[in-house]
Design a protein around this motif. Structure first.
Motif, mmCIF file in Angstrom:
data_model
loop_
_atom_site.group_PDB
_atom_site.id
_atom_site.type_symbol
_atom_site.label_atom_id
_atom_site.label_comp_id
_atom_site.label_asym_id
_atom_site.label_seq_id
_atom_site.Cartn_x
_atom_site.Cartn_y
_atom_site.Cartn_z
ATOM 1 N N LEU A 101 0.789 -1.233 0.000
ATOM 2 C CA LEU A 101 0.000 0.000 0.000
ATOM 3 C C LEU A 101 0.820 1.282 0.000
ATOM 4 C CD1 LEU A 101 -3.086 -0.813 2.251
ATOM 5 C CD2 LEU A 101 -3.101 -0.108 -0.141
ATOM 6 N N PRO A 102 1.873 1.400 0.829
ATOM 7 C CA PRO A 102 2.638 2.647 0.803
ATOM 8 C C PRO A 102 3.226 2.950 -0.565
ATOM 9 C CG PRO A 102 3.175 1.372 2.765
ATOM 10 C CD PRO A 102 2.350 0.503 1.889
ATOM 11 N N PHE A 103 3.625 1.904 -1.290
ATOM 12 C CA PHE A 103 4.220 2.124 -2.598
ATOM 13 C C PHE A 103 3.169 2.498 -3.638
ATOM 14 C CE2 PHE A 103 6.993 -0.704 -0.232
ATOM 15 C CZ PHE A 103 8.224 -0.075 -0.363
ATOM 16 N N VAL A 104 1.974 1.928 -3.489
ATOM 17 C CA VAL A 104 0.880 2.295 -4.384
ATOM 18 C C VAL A 104 0.456 3.738 -4.137
ATOM 19 C CG1 VAL A 104 -1.505 1.806 -4.995
ATOM 20 C CG2 VAL A 104 0.080 -0.089 -4.589
ATOM 21 N N ALA A 105 0.346 4.084 -2.847
ATOM 22 C CA ALA A 105 -0.160 5.408 -2.481
ATOM 23 C C ALA A 105 0.858 6.503 -2.730
ATOM 24 C CB ALA A 105 -0.569 5.401 -1.001
ATOM 25 N N PHE A 106 2.157 6.176 -2.517
ATOM 26 C CA PHE A 106 3.147 7.244 -2.525
ATOM 27 C C PHE A 106 4.232 7.071 -3.590
ATOM 28 C CE2 PHE A 106 1.612 6.879 1.915
ATOM 29 C CZ PHE A 106 0.972 8.098 1.993
ATOM 30 N N GLY A 107 4.130 6.028 -4.383
ATOM 31 C CA GLY A 107 5.179 5.794 -5.364
ATOM 32 C C GLY A 107 5.145 6.779 -6.515
ATOM 33 N N GLN A 108 3.995 7.339 -6.819
ATOM 34 C CA GLN A 108 3.861 8.234 -7.954
ATOM 35 C C GLN A 108 3.343 9.593 -7.497
ATOM 36 O OE1 GLN A 108 4.640 7.383 -11.307
ATOM 37 N NE2 GLN A 108 4.547 9.593 -11.442
ATOM 38 N N ILE A 109 4.132 10.617 -7.720
ATOM 39 C CA ILE A 109 3.708 11.969 -7.345
ATOM 40 C C ILE A 109 2.714 12.485 -8.382
ATOM 41 C CG2 ILE A 109 4.531 14.357 -7.255
ATOM 42 C CD1 ILE A 109 6.821 13.488 -5.617
ATOM 43 N N LEU A 110 1.616 13.052 -7.903
ATOM 44 C CA LEU A 110 0.568 13.533 -8.791
ATOM 45 C C LEU A 110 0.988 14.820 -9.488
ATOM 46 C CD1 LEU A 110 -2.481 12.914 -6.443
ATOM 47 C CD2 LEU A 110 -1.736 11.499 -8.372
ATOM 48 N N PRO A 111 0.503 15.052 -10.721
ATOM 49 C CA PRO A 111 0.874 16.273 -11.442
ATOM 50 C C PRO A 111 0.399 17.536 -10.731
ATOM 51 C CG PRO A 111 -0.101 14.645 -12.923
ATOM 52 C CD PRO A 111 -0.335 14.155 -11.530
ATOM 53 N N ALA A 112 1.181 18.579 -10.836
ATOM 54 C CA ALA A 112 0.812 19.900 -10.317
ATOM 55 C C ALA A 112 1.561 20.929 -11.146
ATOM 56 C CB ALA A 112 1.175 20.036 -8.846
ATOM 57 N N THR A 113 0.866 22.005 -11.493
ATOM 58 C CA THR A 113 1.498 23.006 -12.348
ATOM 59 C C THR A 113 0.886 24.374 -12.099
ATOM 60 O OG1 THR A 113 2.279 23.334 -14.624
ATOM 61 C CG2 THR A 113 -0.068 22.827 -14.344
ATOM 62 N N PHE A 114 1.467 25.409 -12.712
ATOM 63 C CA PHE A 114 0.985 26.770 -12.537
ATOM 64 C C PHE A 114 -0.482 26.899 -12.931
ATOM 65 C CE2 PHE A 114 0.180 30.906 -14.624
ATOM 66 C CZ PHE A 114 0.258 31.726 -13.509
ATOM 67 N N HIS A 115 -1.270 27.508 -12.062
ATOM 68 C CA HIS A 115 -2.681 27.800 -12.286
ATOM 69 C C HIS A 115 -3.499 26.554 -12.568
ATOM 70 C CE1 HIS A 115 -5.722 31.056 -13.561
ATOM 71 N NE2 HIS A 115 -5.406 31.220 -12.279
ATOM 72 N N ALA A 116 -3.181 25.503 -11.827
ATOM 73 C CA ALA A 116 -3.997 24.290 -11.690
ATOM 74 C C ALA A 116 -3.780 23.220 -12.758
ATOM 75 C CB ALA A 116 -5.486 24.625 -11.600
ATOM 76 N N ASP A 117 -3.628 23.600 -14.036
ATOM 77 C CA ASP A 117 -3.493 22.602 -15.088
ATOM 78 C C ASP A 117 -2.840 23.245 -16.302
ATOM 79 O OD1 ASP A 117 -5.617 23.934 -16.638
ATOM 80 O OD2 ASP A 117 -6.993 23.060 -15.182
ATOM 81 N N VAL A 118 -2.549 22.445 -17.329
ATOM 82 C CA VAL A 118 -1.816 22.967 -18.487
ATOM 83 C C VAL A 118 -2.662 23.909 -19.340
ATOM 84 C CG1 VAL A 118 -0.200 21.050 -18.582
ATOM 85 C CG2 VAL A 118 -2.349 20.910 -19.884
ATOM 86 N N LYS A 119 -3.991 23.913 -19.131
ATOM 87 C CA LYS A 119 -4.855 24.902 -19.787
ATOM 88 C C LYS A 119 -4.973 26.166 -18.950
ATOM 89 C CE LYS A 119 -8.352 22.058 -20.034
ATOM 90 N NZ LYS A 119 -9.713 21.539 -20.314
ATOM 91 N N HIS A 120 -4.462 26.132 -17.722
ATOM 92 C CA HIS A 120 -4.449 27.270 -16.781
ATOM 93 C C HIS A 120 -5.864 27.757 -16.438
ATOM 94 C CE1 HIS A 120 -0.285 27.016 -17.483
ATOM 95 N NE2 HIS A 120 -0.193 27.808 -18.516
ATOM 96 N N THR A 121 -6.754 26.820 -16.170
ATOM 97 C CA THR A 121 -8.129 27.195 -15.841
ATOM 98 C C THR A 121 -8.255 27.832 -14.456
ATOM 99 O OG1 THR A 121 -8.633 25.018 -14.922
ATOM 100 C CG2 THR A 121 -9.056 25.351 -17.287
ATOM 101 N N GLY A 122 -7.324 27.508 -13.563
ATOM 102 C CA GLY A 122 -7.389 28.055 -12.212
ATOM 103 C C GLY A 122 -8.375 27.361 -11.308
ATOM 104 N N VAL A 123 -8.961 26.240 -11.746
ATOM 105 C CA VAL A 123 -9.937 25.505 -10.935
ATOM 106 C C VAL A 123 -9.196 24.433 -10.137
ATOM 107 C CG1 VAL A 123 -11.995 24.069 -10.945
ATOM 108 C CG2 VAL A 123 -11.751 25.914 -12.625
ATOM 109 N N TYR A 124 -9.252 24.560 -8.813
ATOM 110 C CA TYR A 124 -8.474 23.678 -7.945
ATOM 111 C C TYR A 124 -9.286 22.612 -7.239
ATOM 112 C CZ TYR A 124 -4.152 26.238 -8.512
ATOM 113 O OH TYR A 124 -3.015 26.789 -9.040
ATOM 114 N N THR A 125 -10.558 22.827 -7.039
ATOM 115 C CA THR A 125 -11.338 21.861 -6.280
ATOM 116 C C THR A 125 -12.819 22.013 -6.592
ATOM 117 O OG1 THR A 125 -11.947 21.123 -4.049
ATOM 118 C CG2 THR A 125 -11.437 23.454 -4.312
ATOM 119 N N ILE A 126 -13.535 20.908 -6.466
ATOM 120 C CA ILE A 126 -14.987 20.959 -6.633
ATOM 121 C C ILE A 126 -15.673 21.151 -5.282
ATOM 122 C CG2 ILE A 126 -14.982 19.555 -8.721
ATOM 123 C CD1 ILE A 126 -15.799 17.152 -6.991
ATOM 124 N N LYS A 127 -14.876 21.283 -4.230
ATOM 125 C CA LYS A 127 -15.459 21.529 -2.909
ATOM 126 C C LYS A 127 -15.767 23.011 -2.729
ATOM 127 C CE LYS A 127 -13.640 17.487 -0.533
ATOM 128 N NZ LYS A 127 -12.926 16.970 0.661
#
Length: 439
Positions: free
Chosen positions: A11-37
């Protein structure tokens, strides 16, 4: 039981083995939308992390790590739970570029003329790519200021281009002060192609439907094929030949629903057809620069302006203005969106939470330097250049430098915020990265 034990160990390797993408202004289209909460206000400081220089870089948050650059020449990786430093990587210049993270690689640029790729967990150098050199916009006698033979940096040129990754993370794209847009291998750092403009590129490319969209200080906005580096089209913004104040593109673009949106120093915000480059609509900002990258959600686009201090909402298709709200100072911090709220900072050191329906603030958060120095720097709690330069010679470059130094005592927020797991992260010119709880 052995199989269950194996899965628990895995489990630790599944959960933490791959760092999730992150970039300027939320995504490569720069929408600025960070959460649906539905975060809509501030709930107190979680922690703050001190660097040794002003922070103009915007944070990237991935798998419990906050990445941020500083004018002290370093990129930092900080534990989001504790605010403690995980590692620090020192370069030969100020780090005004914002980091981008993908597949355990964090990439960013420095004023030392290199773009770097590091192991995102350890900070170990993977490769570095030498550009033709990074610098601020400037000129002798900039904007006709005196002395006319003195070279002057543009004091409002805060950013370097920030890298973005291709969809399969095989390629990294970024602009440079040498006027080129680069595509390099994310694995080796070797050049794939470059595209030359006639001005400095300090904007961050947007990637949308196989094309890269980027603005240059040569006053043109470009659409470039991401695979080949060939020009698809270009769009001309305004020029000001005598003074050069109202010209150049400093804001990065946002793409959505077949459109591309960007602001310019000519005082306009543009909405273009992403395929053809044809103008759909534009907004005149009363000769105010637009340096923020637009955020877009639910058919509405949001921007901030410089000299008019406005946060504005438009119908993304028609350009019809929906609301405007006046902050206390220049808006260079691009808005981060939740379902109901836009979060952005201003040059007086205040972070705003503005309701997306009413255009009115739900709450504000001030950095300590603002609370300490506002009474001596601001006029009626508002940035007023003429107030600080009364009885001074505004034709002198030194007046601009000294006034900017006074502004900096407030802890201006130029960094664009990022939101993750109920916390908003942003940098300040006071040298701190802030983590503030949301509610």
């Amino acid at each position: 039981m052995k199989k269950l034990s194996f899965l628990i160990l895995l489990l630790p390797f599944v959960a933490f083995g791959q760092i999730l993408p992150a970039t300027f202004h939320a995504d490569v289209k720069h929408t600025g939308v960070y959460t649906i909460k539905n975060y809509s206000a501030f709930a107190g400081l979680k922690w703050k992390f001190k660097t040794n220089g002003k922070v103009f870089s915007s944070p990237a948050i991935s798998n419990g790590i906050a990445y941020i650059g500083s004018e002290d020449h370093s990129l930092y990786a900080i534990d989001t739970k504790t605010g403690k430093k995980i590692w620090e990587f020192c370069t030969g210049g100020a780090v005004h570029s914002s980091p981008s993270v993908n597949k355990n690689v964090v990439c960013f640029g420095s004023y030392d003329g290199y773009y770097y790729a590091l192991n995102a967990r350890t900070g170990k150098l993977l490769w570095k790519f030498k550009t033709g050199g990074e610098k601020k916009v400037g000129a002798k006698g900039l904007w006709t200021m005196q002395p006319k033979d003195e070279y002057m940096d543009d004091l409002y040129d805060f950013f370097l281009s920030s890298p973005i990754f291709s969809a399969n993370a095989s390629t990294v794209y970024f602009g440079s002060s040498d006027g080129k847009l680069y595509a390099v291998s994310a694995i080796t750092g070797k050049l794939k192609w470059s595209f030359k403009t006639s001005g400095l590129i300090h904007t961050t490319p947007s990637l949308y439907n196989g094309k890269l969209y980027i603005g240059s200080w040569d006053t043109y906005f470009y659409a470039i094929d991401a695979a080949t580096g060939k020009l698809s089209w270009k769009f001309k913004t305004g020029i000001q030949p005598d003074y050069h104040v109202l010209e150049g593109i400093q804001a990065s673009a946002t793409c959505s629903n077949g459109m591309v949106y960007f602001g310019a120093r000519d005082g306009f915000f543009y909405a273009l057809n992403a395929v053809t480059g044809k103008l759909n609509w534009k907004y005149a900002a009363d000769n105010s620069w637009i340096l923020t990258t637009a955020a877009i959600q639910n058919g509405k686009v949001y921007i901030g302006t410089s000299d008019t201090y406005l946060f504005l909402a438009f119908d993304a298709k028609t350009g019809r203005q929906l609301f405007k709200y006046k902050a206390n100072g220049y808006l260079y911090s691009s808005p981060a969106l939740t379902v109901s709220t836009a979060f952005f900072g201003d040059f007086t050191g205040k972070m705003f939470a503005v309701d997306l329906k009413t255009g009115q603030p739900n709450a504000t958060y001030a950095v300590p330097n603002r609370l300490k120095n506002a009474s001596t720097v601001l006029r009626s709690d508002t940035l007023d250049y003429s107030y600080l330069t009364k009885d001074k010679d505004n034709a002198l470059y030194s007046t601009s430098v000294n006034t900017m130094d006074r502004f900096y005592t407030l802890g201006p927020i130029v960094s664009s915020p990022a939101i993750s797991n109920g916390v908003i992260y942003f940098g300040s010119a006071d040298g701190y990265l802030y983590a503030v709880n949301l509610k």
